[in-house]
Design a protein around this motif. Structure first.
Motif, short mmCIF file in Angstrom:
data_model
loop_
_atom_site.label_atom_id
_atom_site.label_comp_id
_atom_site.label_asym_id
_atom_site.label_seq_id
_atom_site.Cartn_x
_atom_site.Cartn_y
_atom_site.Cartn_z
N GLU A 1 4.51 2.24 0.47
CA GLU A 1 3.34 1.69 -0.20
C GLU A 1 3.78 1.06 -1.51
OE1 GLU A 1 -0.44 4.32 1.20
OE2 GLU A 1 0.99 5.34 -0.08
N SER A 2 2.87 0.93 -2.43
CA SER A 2 3.13 0.29 -3.71
C SER A 2 4.13 1.07 -4.55
CB SER A 2 1.82 0.13 -4.49
OG SER A 2 2.06 -0.29 -5.81
N PHE A 3 4.87 0.34 -5.39
CA PHE A 3 5.79 0.98 -6.33
C PHE A 3 5.03 1.62 -7.49
CE2 PHE A 3 8.69 -1.56 -3.99
CZ PHE A 3 9.95 -1.00 -4.16
N LYS A 4 3.73 1.44 -7.53
CA LYS A 4 2.93 1.99 -8.62
C LYS A 4 2.52 3.44 -8.36
CE LYS A 4 1.18 -2.44 -10.23
NZ LYS A 4 0.01 -3.24 -10.64
N THR A 5 2.78 3.94 -7.16
CA THR A 5 2.39 5.31 -6.83
C THR A 5 3.58 6.07 -6.24
OG1 THR A 5 1.65 4.60 -4.63
CG2 THR A 5 0.00 4.68 -6.37
N GLN A 6 3.54 7.39 -6.37
CA GLN A 6 4.58 8.21 -5.76
C GLN A 6 4.46 8.18 -4.24
OE1 GLN A 6 4.29 12.17 -7.37
NE2 GLN A 6 5.63 11.69 -9.09
N VAL A 7 5.58 8.45 -3.57
CA VAL A 7 5.56 8.52 -2.11
C VAL A 7 4.68 9.69 -1.70
CG1 VAL A 7 6.93 8.90 -0.04
CG2 VAL A 7 7.85 7.51 -1.91
N ARG A 8 3.65 9.41 -0.92
CA ARG A 8 2.73 10.48 -0.54
C ARG A 8 3.12 11.08 0.83
NH1 ARG A 8 -1.78 8.63 2.76
NH2 ARG A 8 -1.74 6.37 3.06
N PRO A 9 2.56 12.21 1.18
CA PRO A 9 2.89 12.86 2.46
C PRO A 9 2.55 11.96 3.65
CG PRO A 9 1.76 14.39 1.01
CD PRO A 9 1.67 13.05 0.36
N ILE A 10 3.45 11.97 4.63
CA ILE A 10 3.24 11.18 5.83
C ILE A 10 3.83 11.92 7.03
CG2 ILE A 10 5.39 9.88 5.61
CD1 ILE A 10 3.99 7.44 6.69
N SER A 11 3.20 11.72 8.18
CA SER A 11 3.68 12.36 9.41
C SER A 11 3.72 11.32 10.53
CB SER A 11 2.74 13.51 9.81
OG SER A 11 1.42 13.03 10.00
N ILE A 12 4.65 11.55 11.46
CA ILE A 12 4.79 10.66 12.62
C ILE A 12 4.60 11.48 13.89
CG2 ILE A 12 6.24 8.94 13.76
CD1 ILE A 12 7.92 8.78 11.21
N ARG A 13 3.72 10.99 14.77
CA ARG A 13 3.56 11.61 16.08
C ARG A 13 4.11 10.69 17.16
NH1 ARG A 13 -1.88 14.08 17.99
NH2 ARG A 13 -0.39 14.64 19.63
N TYR A 14 4.41 11.29 18.28
CA TYR A 14 5.04 10.53 19.37
C TYR A 14 4.00 9.85 20.27
CZ TYR A 14 7.12 9.61 23.89
OH TYR A 14 7.48 9.02 25.06
N THR A 15 4.30 8.60 20.64
CA THR A 15 3.52 7.89 21.65
C THR A 15 4.38 6.78 22.22
OG1 THR A 15 1.45 6.72 22.11
CG2 THR A 15 2.54 6.17 20.08
N SER B 1 2.77 1.47 -15.62
CA SER B 1 1.87 1.41 -14.45
C SER B 1 2.64 1.52 -13.14
CB SER B 1 1.07 0.10 -14.47
OG SER B 1 1.92 -1.04 -14.34
N PHE B 2 3.97 1.51 -13.18
CA PHE B 2 4.81 1.64 -11.98
C PHE B 2 5.44 3.03 -11.95
CE2 PHE B 2 4.65 -2.86 -12.88
CZ PHE B 2 4.52 -3.44 -11.63
N GLU B 3 5.28 3.70 -10.83
CA GLU B 3 5.92 5.00 -10.66
C GLU B 3 7.44 4.84 -10.57
OE1 GLU B 3 5.97 9.01 -10.65
OE2 GLU B 3 4.13 7.80 -10.75
N TYR B 4 7.87 3.73 -9.98
CA TYR B 4 9.29 3.42 -9.85
C TYR B 4 9.56 2.17 -10.67
CZ TYR B 4 8.62 6.64 -5.99
OH TYR B 4 8.28 7.74 -5.24
N ARG B 5 10.36 2.30 -11.73
CA ARG B 5 10.49 1.21 -12.68
C ARG B 5 11.87 1.22 -13.34
NH1 ARG B 5 6.86 5.04 -14.66
NH2 ARG B 5 7.59 6.20 -16.49
N ILE B 6 12.17 0.11 -13.99
CA ILE B 6 13.41 -0.01 -14.75
C ILE B 6 13.18 0.50 -16.17
CG2 ILE B 6 14.20 -2.01 -13.42
CD1 ILE B 6 13.33 -3.72 -15.90
N PRO B 7 14.23 0.88 -16.87
CA PRO B 7 14.09 1.17 -18.31
C PRO B 7 14.16 -0.16 -19.08
CG PRO B 7 16.33 1.58 -17.62
CD PRO B 7 15.59 1.21 -16.37
N VAL B 8 13.61 -0.19 -20.28
CA VAL B 8 13.72 -1.38 -21.12
C VAL B 8 15.07 -1.28 -21.83
CG1 VAL B 8 12.67 -2.76 -22.95
CG2 VAL B 8 11.23 -1.42 -21.43
N ASP B 9 16.09 -1.88 -21.23
CA ASP B 9 17.44 -1.78 -21.78
C ASP B 9 17.57 -2.57 -23.07
OD1 ASP B 9 18.47 -0.16 -19.79
OD2 ASP B 9 18.91 -1.86 -18.48
#
Length: 803
Positions: free
Chosen positions: A610-624, A757-765
């Motif tokens: 999903e967006s880089f603005k949020t943490q990775v949320r729980p997800i599950s995969i079922r077989y089909t 505003s981004f959960e995953y971001r660069i530092p201001v070097d």
């Protein structure tokens, strides 16, 4: 008198062509940039304001909290609208919009095309909103099942010049026939909700669903005049949840709403004003593209910065040249001119500069607007500038700039007596250059700030594009709506397997970014509810997506029991609190009376879906083995892969349209807004630097001109060209260095706030700040040095004769 002011002003402008040209060019560029930004900002702020009752219309949204996860979604349930009218006195009317999922095929005659933006709507849709019908009756267009209203664009696309009213078209993979009962104007570009076709809600079984926990559509309500929205949010929604949602929740989950809230959970509704949906939405799953009020503020600030930089150029050159006009003032006073007359003369002259620049800027804006639309992804119209408020603002800008730029010579020079001016006292006082120095510092400070922020934006975008997502998004083609293949799905997949360059294929009911289903789970022996995304995929999904297993295994044909197995990501394991997840059981309900137990067989490492603005949320995969999307991992030229896919599609489903997307393109859409912002920032930052350099060039030329005789004396005494260049450049270099410190501080602060505003971001070097400062310094030095070298190389004999 005014005619005389005008004639003298024109004469002065023509006499000093170089400075006049730079003044007008700088102002023209600045005002052009400002006008384009005004068009952008005005468009963003105008969303949904064309509706007659926009100030009373709200969208309902859902807020839920389970197991530490906070969910805010615009999706609501079908029965909510009717209950609001019946149970909430402040609500005057409601209407619903339900998505037609996927991109269904639309058929008329020999035309078969896939369409998007098709929705189910209630019968009062055109009475509730102010979308306009060109043909048909707003009160009856959606009264009957299988009724459809097309936009003008869709009508022309399928029927050409034929009258579409009463014609039959086929929509969807189930080949349902719909009757055209109306033609509306195309969706306005400044509407949060854009549609191509609207189908009567009575045509959809989903829209008739009475389950309160089945949230998939959008509900709007109109507040009665002179009533409070707070009463709806606090009292009305609370009562609806207690009366309708509570019993259903208890029946499904085996626990009461009160018990759920005691464990830290929550469930309730809230509203967002229609005119706030574009820029102030706080929910996921919005019905249309959502903007960002922060970016509107940024662009507005850029417009202000650029016009300030342009005005500073104007003022700097005006104050610099005013010393040269001191004798003119003295002579005019000696000949009997009144101070008021001279003030009028200076202000008229500067206003003419401003007027010419604005006229040129309007022409430049008209011709540049199509390119700016491509850059910003909008459809802005030049006509907006003709609206009264914008027109008055432009006139005000002309007067404001004219008064500001002409104020110094007009009020300062004319305040001295004729004797003082003719004796040179004013010129001596001007040598402090305090005003011009301050303005240069401000000008380059703003320019460096724009450079710093633009570099940070581009670094963040680059980071998002190159970050290891935990899956391989490259070289994956997603073939959508494979249900159109019917019984030929396996044959299609097997045929593609034989093609060179096709590495692996997987059927799935989902493709990233995003997950199309989120539901409530529990672990065995635990009464705590957890929200988790879920989707279905086949045995080969791992090979296509290149997930990394942390422990356990993925689905395999060697394990027939995998139909009741599940694979979790690391976030899901953490959410459930599993210390040893392999073999653990989770429980969920698919809408059937009996809960389903799923055994965890594997854990995959977290991946950004999903967006880089949020943490990775729980997800599950079922077989089909039976899902609607076929994911194709390939190697080589993507065009050749598409040709192969099209060939086999025609063999298996000749009369059905083929839909496909590339997975990396879908991920790029996640930060398209940031890319556009970065592009716009880079263009306007470049313009700001150019305007500042233009002014610095003119000031350096003026300074060199004023010191021509000094340069001649120094050169006659043996000074080198390099030494003279350093001497002439030293003052301006010092000002740019001084400007760097506040610019770096402001750039760091604003960049840090934006990146937050981004959960995953660069530092201001620090190197970003240093490179920006050095870049501006080098550019300024080159700009000044050109003029300094030119002056230093003059023959000293000519310099000494200069007056």
């Amino acid at each position: 008198m005014l005619k005389n002011y005008f004639n003298v002003a024109i004469r002065n402008i023509m006499k000093h062509k170089f400075f006049s040209a730079i003044n007008i060019l700088g102002m023209t560029i600045g005002v052009t940039a400002c006008l384009l930004i005004i068009l952008y900002v005005t468009d963003e702020l105008s969303y949904d304001r064309f509706h007659e009752n926009a100030d009373r219309i709200y969208q309902v949204a859902l807020h839920g909290k389970l197991g530490g996860q906070d969910i805010r979604t615009a999706n609501t349930c079908p029965p909510l609208a009717e209950a609001m009218v019946a149970d909430v006195p402040e609500v005057e009317a409601t209407t619903r919009i339900g998505p037609y999922f996927g991109h269904p095929p639309v058929k008329y005659g020999d035309k078969i095309l896939t369409e998007q933006n098709i929705f189910y709507v209630d019968s009062n849709f055109f009475e509730f909103f102010s979308f306009r019908l060109k043909e048909g009756d707003a009160k009856t267009a959606f009264k009957e099942p299988n009724s459809v209203v097309l936009t003008s664009e869709m009508s022309t696309k399928y029927f050409g010049k034929e009258d579409p009213m009463g014609k039959l078209i086929v929509i969807g993979d189930d080949n349902r026939t719909f009757k055209v009962t109306g033609v509306s104007e195309n969706s306005p570009t400044n509407s949060h909700f854009k549609y191509n076709m609207l189908i009567s809600a009575i045509s959809s079984d989903n829209m008739k669903n009475n389950v309160w926990l089945n949230n998939f559509m959008y509900t709007y309500f109109m507040l009665r005049p002179n009533t409070s929205i707070d009463r709806v949010n606090k009292n009305g929604f609370t009562a609806l949840v207690e009366k309708y949602v509570g019993p259903e929740f208890e029946k499904l989950m085996g626990t009461t709403m009160k018990q759920m809230k005691e464990k830290g959970g929550d469930f309730g509704y809230f509203s967002t004003k229609l005119t706030d949906l574009r820029l102030h939405s706080t929910t996921a799953d919005s019905i249309g593209e959502v903007g960002n009020i922060t970016y509107v503020y940024f662009f507005g600030a850029i417009g202000i910065f650029i016009i300030i930089i342009a005005c500073i150029n104007f003022m700097n050159l005006s104050t610099a040249r005013s010393a040269g006009r001191a004798k003119e003032v003295g002579l005019r006073k000696t000949l009997g001119s009144l101070r008021g007359q001279m003030i009028g003369q200076f202000l008229t002259e500067s206003t003419i500069y401003s007027l010419v620049a604005v006229i040129l800027a309007l022409g430049a804006t008209y011709f540049l607007l199509p390119r700016f639309n491509l850059l910003s992804g909008k459809q802005l119209s030049f006509d907006v500038l003709a609206t009264p408020i914008i027109f008055v603002s432009i006139i005000g800008l002309v007067i404001f700039v004219g008064l500001i730029a002409g104020s110094y010579p007009a009020f300062y020079l004319t305040s001295f007596s004729a004797v003082e001016v003719l004796k040179g006292k004013v010129r001596a006082g001007m040598r402090t250059k305090g005003i011009r120095s301050t303005l240069v510092v401000l000008q380059f400070g703003l320019s460096m700030f724009l450079i710093i922020f633009t570099m940070v934006v581009y670094q963040q975008i680059k980071f998002m594009q190159e970050k290891n997502l935990g899956l391989d998004k490259n070289n994956v083609l997603v073939i959508q709506s494979t249900g159109r293949l019917g019984t030929n799905k396996d044959a299609f997949k097997n045929a593609l397997k034989q093609e060179q360059g096709i590495e692996s294929l997987s059927y799935s009911n989902n493709f990233f970014p995003g997950v199309n289903n989120t539901t409530i789970f529990r672990s065995e022996g635990d009464e705590q509810d957890h929200i988790m995304g879920i989707y279905f995929a086949d045995h080969d999904h791992m090979d296509v997506m290149k997930f990394e297993m942390k422990e356990g295994r993925y689905f395999s044909k060697d394990f027939p029991a995998d139909s009741t197995s599940v694979v979790l990501n690391e976030s899901a394991v953490k959410e459930f609190g599993f210390k040893d997840p392999i073999g653990a059981e989770i429980i969920y309900n698919e809408g059937s009376p009996v809960n389903i137990k799923l055994k965890v067989v594997g854990v995959i490492k977290n991946f950004n879906f999903e967006s880089f603005k949020t943490q990775v949320r729980p997800i599950s995969i079922r077989y089909t083995e039976d899902s609607g999307n076929l994911l194709v991992r390939y190697s080589g030229d993507p065009k050749e892969v598409v040709v192969k896919v099209e060939k086999h599609w025609k063999q298996q489903a000749a009369n059905e349209p083929l839909e496909y997307v590339f997975l990396d393109d879908s991920f790029d859409e996640l930060f398209r807004a940031e890319q556009r912002m970065g592009n716009i920032f880079s263009v306007f930052s470049a313009l700001a630097i150019f305007i500042a350099s233009l002014g610095l060039f003119a000031l350096a030329a003026f300074s060199s001109e004023q010191r021509t005789k000094e340069i001649g004396i120094r050169k006659a005494m043996g000074a080198s060209v390099f030494g003279l260049t350093v001497l002439l450049s030293r003052e301006f270099t010092r000002l740019v260095v001084i400007a760097f410190l506040p610019a770096a501080a402001l750039g760091w602060y604003v960049s840090h706030e934006w990146l937050a505003s981004f959960e995953y971001r660069i530092p201001v070097d620090p190197w970003i700040l240093i490179v920006s400062g050095l870049g501006a310094l080098i550019l300024a030095w080159l700009t000044v040095s050109y003029q300094s070298i030119r002056t230093a190389r003059l023959n000293p004999v000519k310099s000494l004769r200069y007056e």
